[in-house]
Design a protein around this motif. Structure first.
Motif, PDB file in Angstrom:
ATOM      1  N   HIS A 241       0.809  -1.124   0.055  1.00 22.09           N
ATOM      2  CA  HIS A 241      -0.050  -0.084  -0.016  1.00 22.09           C
ATOM      3  C   HIS A 241       0.884   1.226  -0.012  1.00 22.09           C
ATOM      4  CE1 HIS A 241      -3.512  -2.304   0.359  1.00 22.09           C
ATOM      5  NE2 HIS A 241      -4.218  -1.515   0.747  1.00 22.09           N
ATOM      6  N   ALA A 242       1.849   1.361   1.019  1.00 18.58           N
ATOM      7  CA  ALA A 242       2.642   2.349   1.002  1.00 18.58           C
ATOM      8  C   ALA A 242       3.422   2.586  -0.376  1.00 18.58           C
ATOM      9  CB  ALA A 242       3.836   2.334   2.010  1.00 18.58           C
ATOM     10  N   MET A 243       4.006   1.549  -0.980  1.00 17.64           N
ATOM     11  CA  MET A 243       4.694   1.524  -2.263  1.00 17.64           C
ATOM     12  C   MET A 243       3.781   2.130  -3.411  1.00 17.64           C
ATOM     13  SD  MET A 243       5.965  -1.510  -4.711  1.00 17.64           S
ATOM     14  CE  MET A 243       4.409  -1.761  -5.473  1.00 17.64           C
ATOM     15  N   SER A 244       2.498   1.659  -3.377  1.00 19.97           N
ATOM     16  CA  SER A 244       1.538   2.107  -4.337  1.00 19.97           C
ATOM     17  C   SER A 244       1.347   3.736  -4.309  1.00 19.97           C
ATOM     18  CB  SER A 244       0.196   1.129  -4.207  1.00 19.97           C
ATOM     19  OG  SER A 244       0.630   0.072  -4.527  1.00 19.97           O
ATOM     20  N   ALA A 245       1.089   3.910  -3.221  1.00 19.93           N
ATOM     21  CA  ALA A 245       0.982   5.423  -2.665  1.00 19.93           C
ATOM     22  C   ALA A 245       1.852   6.368  -3.320  1.00 19.93           C
ATOM     23  CB  ALA A 245       0.425   5.800  -1.370  1.00 19.93           C
ATOM     24  N   THR A 246       3.480   5.694  -3.156  1.00 21.11           N
ATOM     25  CA  THR A 246       4.310   6.431  -3.368  1.00 21.11           C
ATOM     26  C   THR A 246       4.624   6.596  -5.107  1.00 21.11           C
ATOM     27  OG1 THR A 246       5.540   5.702  -1.045  1.00 21.11           O
ATOM     28  CG2 THR A 246       6.949   6.799  -3.108  1.00 21.11           C
ATOM     29  N   VAL A 247       4.290   5.608  -5.613  1.00 23.73           N
ATOM     30  CA  VAL A 247       4.428   5.559  -7.124  1.00 23.73           C
ATOM     31  C   VAL A 247       3.460   6.530  -7.766  1.00 23.73           C
ATOM     32  CG1 VAL A 247       4.157   4.235  -9.213  1.00 23.73           C
ATOM     33  CG2 VAL A 247       5.445   3.325  -7.209  1.00 23.73           C
ATOM     34  N   ALA A 248       2.043   6.630  -6.937  1.00 22.37           N
ATOM     35  CA  ALA A 248       0.998   7.535  -7.503  1.00 22.37           C
ATOM     36  C   ALA A 248       1.388   8.945  -7.177  1.00 22.37           C
ATOM     37  CB  ALA A 248      -0.359   6.962  -6.727  1.00 22.37           C
ATOM     38  N   LEU A 249       2.114   9.218  -6.241  1.00 21.06           N
ATOM     39  CA  LEU A 249       2.573  10.581  -5.850  1.00 21.06           C
ATOM     40  C   LEU A 249       3.513  10.996  -7.088  1.00 21.06           C
ATOM     41  CD1 LEU A 249       2.143  12.802  -3.873  1.00 21.06           C
ATOM     42  CD2 LEU A 249       4.376  11.913  -2.661  1.00 21.06           C
ATOM     43  N   LEU A 250       4.148  10.307  -7.583  1.00 15.41           N
ATOM     44  CA  LEU A 250       5.049  10.563  -8.728  1.00 15.41           C
ATOM     45  C   LEU A 250       4.350  10.563 -10.038  1.00 15.41           C
ATOM     46  CD1 LEU A 250       7.952  11.019 -10.025  1.00 15.41           C
ATOM     47  CD2 LEU A 250       8.248   8.924  -9.971  1.00 15.41           C
ATOM     48  N   ARG A 251       3.559   9.763 -10.368  1.00 16.31           N
ATOM     49  CA  ARG A 251       2.809   9.647 -11.387  1.00 16.31           C
ATOM     50  C   ARG A 251       1.650  10.596 -11.475  1.00 16.31           C
ATOM     51  NH1 ARG A 251       0.094   4.995 -10.791  1.00 16.31           N
ATOM     52  NH2 ARG A 251      -1.703   6.280  -9.937  1.00 16.31           N
ATOM     53  N   ASP A 252       0.873  11.169 -10.321  1.00 15.20           N
ATOM     54  CA  ASP A 252      -0.164  12.011 -10.546  1.00 15.20           C
ATOM     55  C   ASP A 252       0.203  13.632 -10.349  1.00 15.20           C
ATOM     56  OD1 ASP A 252      -1.673   9.877 -10.811  1.00 15.20           O
ATOM     57  OD2 ASP A 252      -2.346   9.644  -8.812  1.00 15.20           O
ATOM     58  N   HIS A 253       1.276  13.627  -9.404  1.00 12.49           N
ATOM     59  CA  HIS A 253       2.092  15.067  -9.141  1.00 12.49           C
ATOM     60  C   HIS A 253       3.356  15.292  -9.592  1.00 12.49           C
ATOM     61  CE1 HIS A 253      -1.832  15.684  -7.068  1.00 12.49           C
ATOM     62  NE2 HIS A 253      -1.682  14.543  -6.467  1.00 12.49           N
ATOM     63  N   GLU A 293      15.133   1.166  -6.015  1.00  9.08           N
ATOM     64  CA  GLU A 293      15.086  -0.275  -6.510  1.00  9.08           C
ATOM     65  C   GLU A 293      14.105  -1.027  -5.715  1.00  9.08           C
ATOM     66  OE1 GLU A 293      16.836  -1.915  -8.562  1.00  9.08           O
ATOM     67  OE2 GLU A 293      17.743  -0.095  -9.126  1.00  9.08           O
ATOM     68  N   ARG A 294      13.801  -0.362  -4.440  1.00  9.40           N
ATOM     69  CA  ARG A 294      12.642  -1.126  -3.671  1.00  9.40           C
ATOM     70  C   ARG A 294      11.346  -0.601  -4.009  1.00  9.40           C
ATOM     71  NH1 ARG A 294      14.388  -3.284   1.234  1.00  9.40           N
ATOM     72  NH2 ARG A 294      12.267  -4.090   1.436  1.00  9.40           N
ATOM     73  N   VAL A 295      11.442   0.415  -4.613  1.00 11.17           N
ATOM     74  CA  VAL A 295       9.904   1.085  -4.830  1.00 11.17           C
ATOM     75  C   VAL A 295       9.536   1.304  -6.132  1.00 11.17           C
ATOM     76  CG1 VAL A 295       8.358   2.901  -4.152  1.00 11.17           C
ATOM     77  CG2 VAL A 295       9.689   1.662  -2.396  1.00 11.17           C
ATOM     78  N   PHE A 296      10.443   2.148  -6.834  1.00 16.25           N
ATOM     79  CA  PHE A 296       9.970   2.829  -8.184  1.00 16.25           C
ATOM     80  C   PHE A 296      10.546   1.715  -9.115  1.00 16.25           C
ATOM     81  CE2 PHE A 296      10.495   6.383  -5.341  1.00 16.25           C
ATOM     82  CZ  PHE A 296       9.545   7.166  -5.587  1.00 16.25           C
ATOM     83  N   ALA A 297      11.509   0.952  -8.987  1.00 17.98           N
ATOM     84  CA  ALA A 297      11.532  -0.203  -9.953  1.00 17.98           C
ATOM     85  C   ALA A 297      10.582  -1.107 -10.128  1.00 17.98           C
ATOM     86  CB  ALA A 297      12.841  -0.780  -9.775  1.00 17.98           C
ATOM     87  N   ARG A 298       9.746  -0.960  -9.082  1.00 20.39           N
ATOM     88  CA  ARG A 298       8.474  -1.995  -9.041  1.00 20.39           C
ATOM     89  C   ARG A 298       7.018  -1.552  -9.375  1.00 20.39           C
ATOM     90  NH1 ARG A 298       9.378  -5.090  -3.063  1.00 20.39           N
ATOM     91  NH2 ARG A 298       7.518  -6.092  -4.062  1.00 20.39           N
ATOM     92  N   HIS A 299       7.330  -0.328  -9.992  1.00 17.68           N
ATOM     93  CA  HIS A 299       6.060   0.471 -10.271  1.00 17.68           C
ATOM     94  C   HIS A 299       5.056  -0.215 -10.828  1.00 17.68           C
ATOM     95  CE1 HIS A 299       6.733   1.277 -14.642  1.00 17.68           C
ATOM     96  NE2 HIS A 299       8.023   1.082 -14.019  1.00 17.68           N
ATOM     97  N   ARG A 300       5.053  -1.416 -11.548  1.00 18.36           N
ATOM     98  CA  ARG A 300       4.360  -2.109 -12.262  1.00 18.36           C
ATOM     99  C   ARG A 300       3.558  -2.931 -11.512  1.00 18.36           C
ATOM    100  NH1 ARG A 300       8.486  -2.125 -15.806  1.00 18.36           N
ATOM    101  NH2 ARG A 300       8.352  -1.023 -17.765  1.00 18.36           N
ATOM    102  N   GLU A 301       3.967  -2.955 -10.080  1.00 19.12           N
ATOM    103  CA  GLU A 301       3.264  -4.024  -9.033  1.00 19.12           C
ATOM    104  C   GLU A 301       2.282  -3.181  -8.496  1.00 19.12           C
ATOM    105  OE1 GLU A 301       5.951  -6.034  -6.642  1.00 19.12           O
ATOM    106  OE2 GLU A 301       7.315  -6.103  -8.069  1.00 19.12           O
ATOM    107  N   ALA A 302       2.147  -1.715  -8.554  1.00 14.31           N
ATOM    108  CA  ALA A 302       1.653  -0.775  -7.709  1.00 14.31           C
ATOM    109  C   ALA A 302      -0.080  -0.975  -7.799  1.00 14.31           C
ATOM    110  CB  ALA A 302       1.843   0.493  -8.260  1.00 14.31           C
ATOM    111  N   LEU A 303      -0.601  -0.827  -6.830  1.00 14.34           N
ATOM    112  CA  LEU A 303      -1.994  -0.899  -6.868  1.00 14.34           C
ATOM    113  C   LEU A 303      -2.461   0.458  -7.384  1.00 14.34           C
ATOM    114  CD1 LEU A 303      -2.643  -2.990  -3.688  1.00 14.34           C
ATOM    115  CD2 LEU A 303      -2.672  -3.755  -5.745  1.00 14.34           C
ATOM    116  N   ASP A 304      -3.758   0.835  -7.566  1.00 17.35           N
ATOM    117  CA  ASP A 304      -4.619   2.069  -7.604  1.00 17.35           C
ATOM    118  C   ASP A 304      -5.037   2.542  -6.564  1.00 17.35           C
ATOM    119  OD1 ASP A 304      -5.874   4.303  -8.323  1.00 17.35           O
ATOM    120  OD2 ASP A 304      -7.467   3.279  -9.954  1.00 17.35           O
TER     121      ASP A 304
END
Length: 348
Positions: A241-253, A293-304
Protein backbone atom coordinates in the motif's frame (compact mmCIF):
# COMPACT_ATOMS: atom_id res chain seq x y z
CA UNK A 1 13.26 37.66 -2.46
CA UNK A 2 15.87 34.93 -2.87
CA UNK A 3 18.07 34.54 0.20
CA UNK A 4 21.82 33.99 0.16
CA UNK A 5 22.48 31.32 2.78
CA UNK A 6 25.56 31.19 4.97
CA UNK A 7 25.55 27.38 5.09
CA UNK A 8 23.95 24.61 3.05
CA UNK A 9 21.85 23.48 6.04
CA UNK A 10 19.77 26.66 5.78
CA UNK A 11 19.00 25.89 2.14
CA UNK A 12 18.38 22.16 2.63
CA UNK A 13 15.96 22.60 5.51
CA UNK A 14 13.73 25.01 3.58
CA UNK A 15 10.66 23.06 2.42
CA UNK A 16 8.45 23.40 -0.63
CA UNK A 17 4.69 23.47 -0.08
CA UNK A 18 2.70 21.80 -2.87
CA UNK A 19 -1.10 21.60 -3.05
CA UNK A 20 -2.10 18.05 -3.96
CA UNK A 21 -5.86 18.58 -3.68
CA UNK A 22 -8.16 21.34 -2.38
CA UNK A 23 -7.52 20.37 1.26
CA UNK A 24 -4.23 18.41 1.10
CA UNK A 25 -0.87 20.22 1.06
CA UNK A 26 2.49 18.47 0.89
CA UNK A 27 5.40 20.01 2.79
CA UNK A 28 8.32 18.46 0.92
CA UNK A 29 11.93 18.36 2.10
CA UNK A 30 15.24 17.24 0.72
CA UNK A 31 15.86 15.99 4.24
CA UNK A 32 13.50 16.86 7.10
CA UNK A 33 15.91 15.75 9.84
CA UNK A 34 18.06 18.87 9.38
CA UNK A 35 15.55 20.63 11.65
CA UNK A 36 16.08 18.03 14.38
CA UNK A 37 19.86 17.97 14.07
CA UNK A 38 20.34 21.75 13.92
CA UNK A 39 17.93 22.41 16.76
CA UNK A 40 19.58 19.78 18.95
CA UNK A 41 23.17 20.83 18.23
CA UNK A 42 22.43 24.52 18.80
CA UNK A 43 20.69 23.78 22.11
CA UNK A 44 23.51 21.52 23.30
CA UNK A 45 26.18 24.08 22.40
CA UNK A 46 24.25 26.91 24.07
CA UNK A 47 23.84 24.85 27.26
CA UNK A 48 27.52 23.92 27.33
CA UNK A 49 26.64 20.23 27.10
CA UNK A 50 28.92 19.89 24.08
CA UNK A 51 31.78 22.04 22.83
CA UNK A 52 33.36 22.71 19.45
CA UNK A 53 35.73 19.97 18.42
CA UNK A 54 33.90 17.31 20.41
CA UNK A 55 32.62 14.15 18.69
CA UNK A 56 28.88 13.57 18.44
CA UNK A 57 27.82 9.97 17.93
CA UNK A 58 24.52 8.35 17.05
CA UNK A 59 23.00 5.50 15.10
CA UNK A 60 20.86 6.14 12.05
CA UNK A 61 19.06 4.50 9.16
CA UNK A 62 20.09 7.29 6.80
CA UNK A 63 18.70 10.81 6.68
CA UNK A 64 19.41 11.75 10.30
CA UNK A 65 23.02 10.67 9.82
CA UNK A 66 23.44 13.09 6.93
CA UNK A 67 21.63 15.88 8.80
CA UNK A 68 23.85 15.42 11.87
CA UNK A 69 27.01 15.35 9.74
CA UNK A 70 25.97 18.64 8.11
CA UNK A 71 25.18 20.22 11.49
CA UNK A 72 28.59 19.13 12.79
CA UNK A 73 30.22 20.56 9.65
CA UNK A 74 28.50 23.87 10.31
CA UNK A 75 29.40 24.15 13.99
CA UNK A 76 32.91 22.69 14.08
CA UNK A 77 32.08 19.35 15.67
CA UNK A 78 33.21 15.84 14.81
CA UNK A 79 30.67 13.20 13.85
CA UNK A 80 30.59 9.42 14.20
CA UNK A 81 27.69 7.42 12.75
CA UNK A 82 26.76 3.84 13.52
CA UNK A 83 24.95 3.15 10.28
CA UNK A 84 22.04 0.82 9.71
CA UNK A 85 22.33 -1.92 7.14
CA UNK A 86 19.78 0.18 5.16
CA UNK A 87 22.22 3.10 4.65
CA UNK A 88 23.14 3.13 0.98
CA UNK A 89 26.44 3.90 -0.73
CA UNK A 90 25.34 7.42 -1.74
CA UNK A 91 24.67 8.52 1.84
CA UNK A 92 27.76 6.75 3.16
CA UNK A 93 30.00 8.52 0.62
CA UNK A 94 28.54 11.91 1.59
CA UNK A 95 29.12 11.18 5.27
CA UNK A 96 32.74 10.26 4.68
CA UNK A 97 33.47 13.33 2.54
CA UNK A 98 31.88 15.52 5.25
CA UNK A 99 34.44 14.08 7.67
CA UNK A 100 32.17 11.71 9.59
CA UNK A 101 33.48 8.32 10.58
CA UNK A 102 31.09 5.51 9.80
CA UNK A 103 30.50 2.12 11.41
CA UNK A 104 28.20 0.03 9.26
CA UNK A 105 26.35 -2.91 10.69
CA UNK A 106 26.66 -6.26 8.87
CA UNK A 107 23.94 -7.04 6.33
CA UNK A 108 20.72 -8.25 7.93
CA UNK A 109 17.10 -8.72 6.93
CA UNK A 110 16.14 -8.48 10.61
CA UNK A 111 15.77 -4.77 11.37
CA UNK A 112 15.15 -5.46 15.06
CA UNK A 113 18.57 -7.15 15.22
CA UNK A 114 20.08 -4.29 13.20
CA UNK A 115 18.76 -1.67 15.65
CA UNK A 116 19.94 -3.61 18.69
CA UNK A 117 23.40 -4.06 17.17
CA UNK A 118 23.64 -0.33 16.58
CA UNK A 119 22.72 0.51 20.18
CA UNK A 120 25.27 -2.01 21.45
CA UNK A 121 27.97 -0.51 19.20
CA UNK A 122 27.24 3.02 20.44
CA UNK A 123 27.53 1.87 24.05
CA UNK A 124 30.85 0.20 23.21
CA UNK A 125 32.15 3.43 21.66
CA UNK A 126 31.12 5.46 24.70
CA UNK A 127 32.99 3.09 27.00
CA UNK A 128 36.13 3.50 24.89
CA UNK A 129 35.70 7.24 24.28
CA UNK A 130 33.85 8.82 27.23
CA UNK A 131 34.28 12.30 25.72
CA UNK A 132 31.90 11.41 22.89
CA UNK A 133 28.38 12.77 23.22
CA UNK A 134 25.55 10.37 22.33
CA UNK A 135 22.86 12.35 20.52
CA UNK A 136 20.14 9.75 21.24
CA UNK A 137 17.86 10.90 18.43
CA UNK A 138 15.34 8.25 19.44
CA UNK A 139 15.14 9.28 23.09
CA UNK A 140 16.39 12.82 23.79
CA UNK A 141 13.58 15.43 23.57
CA UNK A 142 16.15 18.03 22.49
CA UNK A 143 15.33 16.81 18.97
CA UNK A 144 11.85 18.36 19.24
CA UNK A 145 13.21 21.90 19.48
CA UNK A 146 14.12 22.58 15.85
CA UNK A 147 10.58 21.95 14.61
CA UNK A 148 9.27 25.12 16.27
CA UNK A 149 10.83 27.01 13.35
CA UNK A 150 8.99 24.77 10.89
CA UNK A 151 5.72 25.39 12.76
CA UNK A 152 6.17 29.13 12.24
CA UNK A 153 6.68 28.60 8.49
CA UNK A 154 3.55 26.45 8.29
CA UNK A 155 1.41 28.97 10.15
CA UNK A 156 2.63 31.75 7.87
CA UNK A 157 2.10 29.78 4.64
CA UNK A 158 -1.32 28.21 5.23
CA UNK A 159 -4.65 29.96 5.45
CA UNK A 160 -6.14 30.16 8.94
CA UNK A 161 -8.53 27.35 9.72
CA UNK A 162 -8.66 23.78 11.04
CA UNK A 163 -5.40 21.90 10.44
CA UNK A 164 -4.39 18.25 10.54
CA UNK A 165 -0.75 17.11 10.31
CA UNK A 166 -0.26 13.69 8.68
CA UNK A 167 3.13 11.99 8.86
CA UNK A 168 5.06 8.84 9.59
CA UNK A 169 5.80 8.42 13.29
CA UNK A 170 9.39 7.18 13.08
CA UNK A 171 11.37 8.56 16.02
CA UNK A 172 8.39 10.70 17.02
CA UNK A 173 10.35 13.96 16.87
CA UNK A 174 9.14 15.42 13.58
CA UNK A 175 5.41 14.87 14.00
CA UNK A 176 5.57 15.43 17.75
CA UNK A 177 7.80 18.51 17.60
CA UNK A 178 5.78 20.13 14.82
CA UNK A 179 2.35 19.55 16.30
CA UNK A 180 3.39 20.51 19.81
CA UNK A 181 4.60 23.88 18.50
CA UNK A 182 1.46 24.34 16.40
CA UNK A 183 -0.79 23.56 19.36
CA UNK A 184 0.75 26.41 21.34
CA UNK A 185 -1.32 28.63 19.01
CA UNK A 186 -4.22 26.24 18.29
CA UNK A 187 -4.75 23.25 20.62
CA UNK A 188 -7.25 21.77 18.14
CA UNK A 189 -4.59 20.92 15.54
CA UNK A 190 -5.00 17.22 14.76
CA UNK A 191 -2.11 14.76 14.44
CA UNK A 192 -2.44 11.62 12.31
CA UNK A 193 0.42 9.12 12.60
CA UNK A 194 1.38 6.47 10.04
CA UNK A 195 2.91 3.12 10.99
CA UNK A 196 3.98 -0.08 9.20
CA UNK A 197 2.83 -3.46 10.36
CA UNK A 198 5.61 -4.95 12.46
CA UNK A 199 6.44 -1.78 14.41
CA UNK A 200 6.43 -1.88 18.22
CA UNK A 201 5.59 1.83 18.47
CA UNK A 202 1.82 1.44 18.25
CA UNK A 203 1.50 -2.24 19.07
CA UNK A 204 1.66 -4.03 15.70
CA UNK A 205 4.86 -6.03 16.32
CA UNK A 206 3.05 -9.37 16.08
CA UNK A 207 2.75 -8.90 12.31
CA UNK A 208 5.45 -9.71 9.76
CA UNK A 209 5.60 -7.84 6.46
CA UNK A 210 8.59 -9.30 4.56
CA UNK A 211 8.94 -6.27 2.28
CA UNK A 212 8.34 -3.66 4.96
CA UNK A 213 10.94 -0.94 5.28
CA UNK A 214 10.68 -0.03 8.95
CA UNK A 215 13.33 2.68 8.85
CA UNK A 216 11.84 6.16 9.07
CA UNK A 217 8.24 5.01 9.57
CA UNK A 218 8.13 2.61 12.50
CA UNK A 219 10.56 0.86 14.78
CA UNK A 220 11.64 -2.54 15.98
CA UNK A 221 12.55 -1.10 19.40
CA UNK A 222 10.69 1.42 21.62
CA UNK A 223 11.53 5.14 21.28
CA UNK A 224 11.10 7.55 24.20
CA UNK A 225 10.60 10.45 21.78
CA UNK A 226 7.28 9.02 20.63
CA UNK A 227 4.65 10.86 22.66
CA UNK A 228 1.62 8.66 22.08
CA UNK A 229 -0.69 11.15 23.75
CA UNK A 230 -0.09 13.67 20.94
CA UNK A 231 -1.78 11.53 18.26
CA UNK A 232 -5.46 11.78 17.34
CA UNK A 233 -5.53 8.90 14.86
CA UNK A 234 -3.15 6.18 13.66
CA UNK A 235 -2.97 4.39 10.30
CA UNK A 236 -1.13 1.08 9.81
CA UNK A 237 -0.12 0.28 6.22
CA UNK A 238 1.66 -2.65 4.64
CA UNK A 239 4.55 -2.20 2.22
CA UNK A 240 2.51 -2.68 -0.96
CA UNK A 241 0.00 0.00 0.00
CA UNK A 242 2.80 2.44 0.90
CA UNK A 243 4.68 1.59 -2.30
CA UNK A 244 1.56 2.07 -4.43
CA UNK A 245 0.87 5.48 -2.91
CA UNK A 246 4.50 6.57 -3.36
CA UNK A 247 4.42 5.58 -7.04
CA UNK A 248 1.08 7.38 -7.47
CA UNK A 249 2.52 10.54 -5.95
CA UNK A 250 5.17 10.59 -8.68
CA UNK A 251 2.74 9.61 -11.45
CA UNK A 252 -0.03 12.04 -10.51
CA UNK A 253 1.92 15.01 -9.13
CA UNK A 254 5.51 14.50 -10.42
CA UNK A 255 6.68 14.41 -6.78
CA UNK A 256 9.65 12.06 -6.31
CA UNK A 257 9.52 11.33 -2.60
CA UNK A 258 10.30 8.60 -0.10
CA UNK A 259 8.14 5.75 1.09
CA UNK A 260 6.98 7.54 4.25
CA UNK A 261 5.67 10.43 2.14
CA UNK A 262 3.58 8.14 -0.03
CA UNK A 263 2.20 6.36 3.02
CA UNK A 264 1.28 9.68 4.65
CA UNK A 265 -0.36 10.91 1.44
CA UNK A 266 -2.52 7.79 1.24
CA UNK A 267 -3.64 8.30 4.84
CA UNK A 268 -4.26 12.00 4.20
CA UNK A 269 -6.47 11.22 1.23
CA UNK A 270 -8.71 9.08 3.41
CA UNK A 271 -8.69 11.64 6.24
CA UNK A 272 -9.41 14.60 3.96
CA UNK A 273 -12.58 12.97 2.62
CA UNK A 274 -13.87 12.65 6.19
CA UNK A 275 -12.73 16.07 7.37
CA UNK A 276 -13.21 18.33 4.33
CA UNK A 277 -13.12 21.41 6.55
CA UNK A 278 -9.49 20.69 7.57
CA UNK A 279 -6.32 21.41 5.64
CA UNK A 280 -4.24 18.22 5.77
CA UNK A 281 -0.49 18.86 5.85
CA UNK A 282 1.44 15.82 4.60
CA UNK A 283 5.04 15.58 5.82
CA UNK A 284 7.37 14.64 2.95
CA UNK A 285 10.52 13.78 4.88
CA UNK A 286 12.93 13.05 2.02
CA UNK A 287 13.35 12.45 -1.70
CA UNK A 288 12.86 9.11 -3.40
CA UNK A 289 16.46 8.37 -4.31
CA UNK A 290 17.14 5.68 -1.71
CA UNK A 291 13.91 3.91 -2.70
CA UNK A 292 14.68 3.54 -6.39
CA UNK A 293 15.16 -0.22 -6.36
CA UNK A 294 12.76 -1.17 -3.57
CA UNK A 295 9.86 1.05 -4.68
CA UNK A 296 10.06 2.82 -8.04
CA UNK A 297 11.63 -0.04 -10.00
CA UNK A 298 8.58 -2.09 -8.96
CA UNK A 299 6.04 0.46 -10.20
CA UNK A 300 4.23 -2.11 -12.36
CA UNK A 301 3.23 -3.91 -9.15
CA UNK A 302 1.58 -0.79 -7.74
CA UNK A 303 -2.11 -0.81 -6.90
CA UNK A 304 -4.48 2.03 -7.76
CA UNK A 305 -4.84 4.05 -4.53
CA UNK A 306 -8.34 5.07 -5.56
CA UNK A 307 -9.48 1.51 -4.92
CA UNK A 308 -7.84 1.18 -1.49
CA UNK A 309 -9.54 1.70 1.86
CA UNK A 310 -8.70 0.85 5.47
CA UNK A 311 -10.46 -1.32 8.00
CA UNK A 312 -11.67 0.90 10.82
CA UNK A 313 -10.89 -0.66 14.19
CA UNK A 314 -11.53 0.22 17.82
CA UNK A 315 -8.87 -1.89 19.57
CA UNK A 316 -5.36 -3.10 18.74
CA UNK A 317 -6.38 -6.74 18.78
CA UNK A 318 -8.53 -5.93 15.73
CA UNK A 319 -5.52 -4.82 13.64
CA UNK A 320 -5.91 -6.20 10.12
CA UNK A 321 -3.42 -5.93 7.24
CA UNK A 322 -3.03 -4.47 4.73
CA UNK A 323 -4.48 -1.19 6.09
CA UNK A 324 -6.13 -0.37 9.40
CA UNK A 325 -7.06 2.92 11.04
CA UNK A 326 -7.97 3.71 14.63
CA UNK A 327 -8.92 6.74 16.68
CA UNK A 328 -6.09 7.06 19.20
CA UNK A 329 -7.64 10.14 20.87
CA UNK A 330 -4.41 11.48 22.39
CA UNK A 331 -4.17 8.65 24.87
CA UNK A 332 -1.05 7.21 26.50
CA UNK A 333 0.33 3.95 25.18
CA UNK A 334 -0.63 2.04 28.32
CA UNK A 335 -4.26 3.10 28.04
CA UNK A 336 -4.77 1.04 24.87
CA UNK A 337 -2.18 -1.73 24.97
CA UNK A 338 -2.63 -4.95 26.97
CA UNK A 339 -0.34 -5.40 29.97
CA UNK A 340 1.64 -8.22 28.36
CA UNK A 341 2.59 -5.91 25.46
CA UNK A 342 3.36 -2.99 27.77
CA UNK A 343 5.95 -5.13 29.56
CA UNK A 344 7.76 -5.48 26.23
CA UNK A 345 7.60 -1.76 25.55
CA UNK A 346 10.85 -0.79 27.25
CA UNK A 347 13.94 0.96 25.98
CA UNK A 348 16.80 -1.53 25.68
Amino acid sequence: MIAVHEHITDAVKTPSLIRLSPNVVLVRFETLKVYAALGAVRALLAAGTVRRGQTLVDSSSGIYALALAMACHRYGLRCHIVASTTVDATIRAQLEVLGATVDRMPPSDDLRLDQRRRVARVRELLERHPDMHWMRQYHDPVHYLGYAELADLVREALDPGPLAVVGSVGTGSSTGGLVRALREHDPAVRLVGVQPFGSVTFGSERFVDPDSIIAGIGSAIPFDNVRHDLYDRVHWLDFRHAMSATVALLRDHAVFAGLSTGAADLAAGWESARHPDHTHLVIGADTGHRYTERVFARHREALDPAGLAPVEIEALDELTPPWSVMDWRRRAYGALVPAQLRRKHRVP
